[in-house]
Design a protein around this motif. Structure first.
Motif, PDB file in Angstrom:
ATOM      1  N   ASP A 195       0.843  -1.296  -0.060  1.00  0.00           N
ATOM      2  CA  ASP A 195       0.177   0.106   0.075  1.00  0.00           C
ATOM      3  C   ASP A 195       0.753   1.178  -0.050  1.00  0.00           C
ATOM      4  OD1 ASP A 195      -2.296   1.543   0.186  1.00  0.00           O
ATOM      5  OD2 ASP A 195      -2.936   0.973   2.151  1.00  0.00           O
ATOM      6  N   CYS A 267      -5.099   2.308 -10.256  1.00  0.00           N
ATOM      7  CA  CYS A 267      -5.228   1.050  -9.644  1.00  0.00           C
ATOM      8  C   CYS A 267      -5.810   1.073  -8.274  1.00  0.00           C
ATOM      9  CB  CYS A 267      -3.687   0.605  -9.213  1.00  0.00           C
ATOM     10  SG  CYS A 267      -2.571   0.224 -10.516  1.00  0.00           S
ATOM     11  N   HIS A 268      -5.648   2.174  -7.537  1.00  0.00           N
ATOM     12  CA  HIS A 268      -6.500   2.316  -6.358  1.00  0.00           C
ATOM     13  C   HIS A 268      -8.179   2.126  -6.700  1.00  0.00           C
ATOM     14  CE1 HIS A 268      -3.231   3.355  -3.707  1.00  0.00           C
ATOM     15  NE2 HIS A 268      -4.050   3.545  -2.709  1.00  0.00           N
ATOM     16  N   GLU A 271      -8.887  -1.336  -7.505  1.00  0.00           N
ATOM     17  CA  GLU A 271      -8.643  -2.143  -6.289  1.00  0.00           C
ATOM     18  C   GLU A 271      -9.941  -1.783  -5.557  1.00  0.00           C
ATOM     19  OE1 GLU A 271      -8.285  -4.357  -2.647  1.00  0.00           O
ATOM     20  OE2 GLU A 271      -8.414  -1.937  -2.970  1.00  0.00           O
ATOM     21  N   HIS A 272     -10.420  -0.823  -5.201  1.00  0.00           N
ATOM     22  CA  HIS A 272     -11.525  -0.364  -4.355  1.00  0.00           C
ATOM     23  C   HIS A 272     -12.752  -1.193  -4.624  1.00  0.00           C
ATOM     24  CE1 HIS A 272     -10.225   3.876  -3.126  1.00  0.00           C
ATOM     25  NE2 HIS A 272      -9.465   3.128  -2.672  1.00  0.00           N
ATOM     26  N   LEU A 274     -12.662  -4.296  -5.916  1.00  0.00           N
ATOM     27  CA  LEU A 274     -12.204  -5.610  -5.638  1.00  0.00           C
ATOM     28  C   LEU A 274     -12.479  -6.075  -4.213  1.00  0.00           C
ATOM     29  CD1 LEU A 274      -8.782  -6.383  -7.125  1.00  0.00           C
ATOM     30  CD2 LEU A 274     -10.755  -7.489  -7.629  1.00  0.00           C
ATOM     31  N   SER A 275     -11.839  -4.996  -3.134  1.00  0.00           N
ATOM     32  CA  SER A 275     -12.055  -5.246  -1.860  1.00  0.00           C
ATOM     33  C   SER A 275     -13.490  -4.785  -1.369  1.00  0.00           C
ATOM     34  CB  SER A 275     -11.050  -4.425  -1.077  1.00  0.00           C
ATOM     35  OG  SER A 275     -11.170  -3.008  -1.446  1.00  0.00           O
ATOM     36  N   HIS A 282      -6.349  -4.424   1.332  1.00  0.00           N
ATOM     37  CA  HIS A 282      -6.344  -3.378   0.380  1.00  0.00           C
ATOM     38  C   HIS A 282      -4.987  -3.425  -0.392  1.00  0.00           C
ATOM     39  CE1 HIS A 282      -6.451   0.316  -1.927  1.00  0.00           C
ATOM     40  NE2 HIS A 282      -5.515   0.986  -0.827  1.00  0.00           N
ATOM     41  N   GLY A 285      -4.503  -6.420  -2.614  1.00  0.00           N
ATOM     42  CA  GLY A 285      -5.379  -6.174  -3.889  1.00  0.00           C
ATOM     43  C   GLY A 285      -4.650  -5.046  -4.912  1.00  0.00           C
ATOM     44  N   LEU A 286      -3.958  -4.249  -4.303  1.00  0.00           N
ATOM     45  CA  LEU A 286      -3.113  -3.256  -5.162  1.00  0.00           C
ATOM     46  C   LEU A 286      -2.120  -4.321  -5.879  1.00  0.00           C
ATOM     47  CD1 LEU A 286      -2.921  -0.124  -2.924  1.00  0.00           C
ATOM     48  CD2 LEU A 286      -4.130  -0.449  -4.984  1.00  0.00           C
ATOM     49  N   ILE A 289      -3.200  -6.187  -8.788  1.00  0.00           N
ATOM     50  CA  ILE A 289      -3.778  -5.600  -9.864  1.00  0.00           C
ATOM     51  C   ILE A 289      -2.457  -4.872 -10.649  1.00  0.00           C
ATOM     52  CG2 ILE A 289      -4.361  -3.315  -9.292  1.00  0.00           C
ATOM     53  CD1 ILE A 289      -6.833  -5.508 -11.199  1.00  0.00           C
ATOM     54  N   TRP A 290      -1.511  -4.400 -10.057  1.00  0.00           N
ATOM     55  CA  TRP A 290      -0.609  -3.581 -10.376  1.00  0.00           C
ATOM     56  C   TRP A 290       0.233  -3.899 -11.769  1.00  0.00           C
ATOM     57  CZ3 TRP A 290       4.835  -3.194 -11.310  1.00  0.00           C
ATOM     58  CH2 TRP A 290       5.265  -2.031 -12.000  1.00  0.00           C
TER      59      TRP A 290
END
Length: 393
Positions: A195, A267-268, A271-272, A274-275, A282, A285-286, A289-290
């Motif tokens: 994060d 990315c945020h 990911e939001h 996803l979570s 979090h 998840g980042l 996906i990154w």
């Protein structure tokens, strides 16, 4: 160099045993009745809450408590906190925990200063005009909420994870004792490191002209996190490594590394969702996906990714092919994530995402097709879908 404004008013009290100063710090803010807001039982089992209560009582402050904050903090808990604070006439909010607890406290602060529903601020219907004062004792280095102006809350109705960014919510003080992070599970420590890195990377991968000094700060910060995250894998009790990570958490998200632009933040946003739907950590998840995002957008500015590869990850520069250097850097970053136990795909994150769920993720991330995300490359709903598909593994 672009014009910019920098505002970081939070007072930082850093080091061993600093939590014992909390009562006096709140008293200096004219607080009289304090909400002590926290998550699970670890702050109780460790004795931290007892030390906090003792400090408040020594300063002559009244206090009420509200625990139960979970990762991806819930709107229902925020509403519970607002009701409790109004009943008890609370005038200061103390978050004892990590980003989820701080974000929840900020949301309670917004709600206390507002006659309507606090969710209005998170769904974009209104902008905060005030916030009750918030301070924090940080126990997890990750979100950077202790020095940022952001708060992210999950609404259980529709499982929507949304953020509110406003300077009214900046913490009055942040107490940072790295020893308080020493009992974290390795996965949570690693997720926090991911994060922290992403907060700088979101700003680093900008479509705008770069700033040499800000780039150097960003690169040094990311190298520091990578180096000390590896130390903590082998030596979780290493105080100096935890101190470096904790300070990086704050500097990575107080806009010090953002004096070139507002950043990308795709990315945020991805990911939001996803979570929000799957309730994953979090940072993990980042990390998942990154790499897919990076490969999808890197050709927009391969030179930027090549600079990242060389200056942050130590990749030899292939001057004849910035693309090859860029791709080598992306792979090296994924290898780092793997080395600290972080996933690099949704499959490694433990998710089996169906085609229908990919469509749902992209639909929600695009606000039902009404917005794009990102700045390094502007992503449409179709782009979001493609990145989720690449990340599925």
């Amino acid at each position: 160099m672009k014009n910019f404004e920098y505002y970081a008013p939070t007072r930082v009290i850093f080091g061993k045993d600093t939590e014992n100063q909390v009562g006096q710090l709140i008293k200096e803010q004219q607080g009289q009745t304090v909400l002590v807001h926290f998550g699970g039982g670890s702050v109780q089992r460790s004795g931290l809450l007892d030390r906090v209560y003792a400090s408040l009582e020594k300063a002559g402050l009244k206090h009420v408590s509200l625990g139960g904050v979970v990762p991806n903090p819930r709107l229902s808990k925020v509403r519970e906190g607002i009701e409790l604070c109004r009943k008890e006439k609370v005038d200061f909010l103390l978050a004892v925990g990590g980003g989820s607890v701080i974000d929840s406290a900020k949301a309670i602060g917004y709600g206390l200063a507002y006659d309507g529903d606090v969710w209005d601020f998170y769904c974009g219907k209104a902008q905060p005009q005030g916030c009750f004062p918030v301070g924090t004792i940080l126990t997890i280095a990750a979100a950077g909420s202790e020095m940022s102006n952001s708060s992210v809350i999950t609404n259980e109705e529709g499982w929507l994870k949304r953020g509110c960014t406003n300077d009214h919510s900046r913490c009055k003080f942040a107490i940072m004792n790295p020893e308080l992070t020493a009992t974290l599970p390795p996965y949570q420590t690693a997720s926090g490191c991911a994060d922290i890195l992403m907060h700088s990377m979101e700003r680093y991968f900008s479509p705008h002209a770069t700033m040499e000094l800000t780039d150097s700060i960003s690169e040094a910060l990311m190298r520091t996190v990578i180096r000390n995250a590896r130390i903590l894998v082998k030596d979780p009790a290493n105080y100096n490594a935890r101190a470096e990570i904790m300070w990086a958490s704050s500097l990575s998200h107080n806009d010090l590394t953002g004096h070139r632009s507002l950043g990308d933040w795709a990315c945020h946003q991805l990911e939001h969702e996803l979570s929000g739907i799957f309730d994953v950590a979090h940072g993990a998840g980042l990390a998942a996906i990154w790499g897919s995002w990076a490969r999808y957008v890197q050709k927009n500015n391969s030179a930027r990714f090549a600079q990242f590869a060389v200056n942050v990850l130590g990749i030899a520069n292939n001057f004849a092919s910035p693309d090859n250097t860029a791709l080598a850097g992306i792979k090296a970053m994924e290898n780092f994530y793997t080395s600290i136990g972080m996933p690099t795909s949704l499959k490694e994150l433990g998710l089996k995402v169906s085609d229908a769920q990919v469509d749902e993720l992209a639909y929600k991330c695009s606000f039902e097709g009404k917005r794009t995300v990102g700045a390094f490359q502007v992503l449409t709903q179709e782009d979001m879908k493609n990145i989720f598909l690449l990340a599925r593994g």
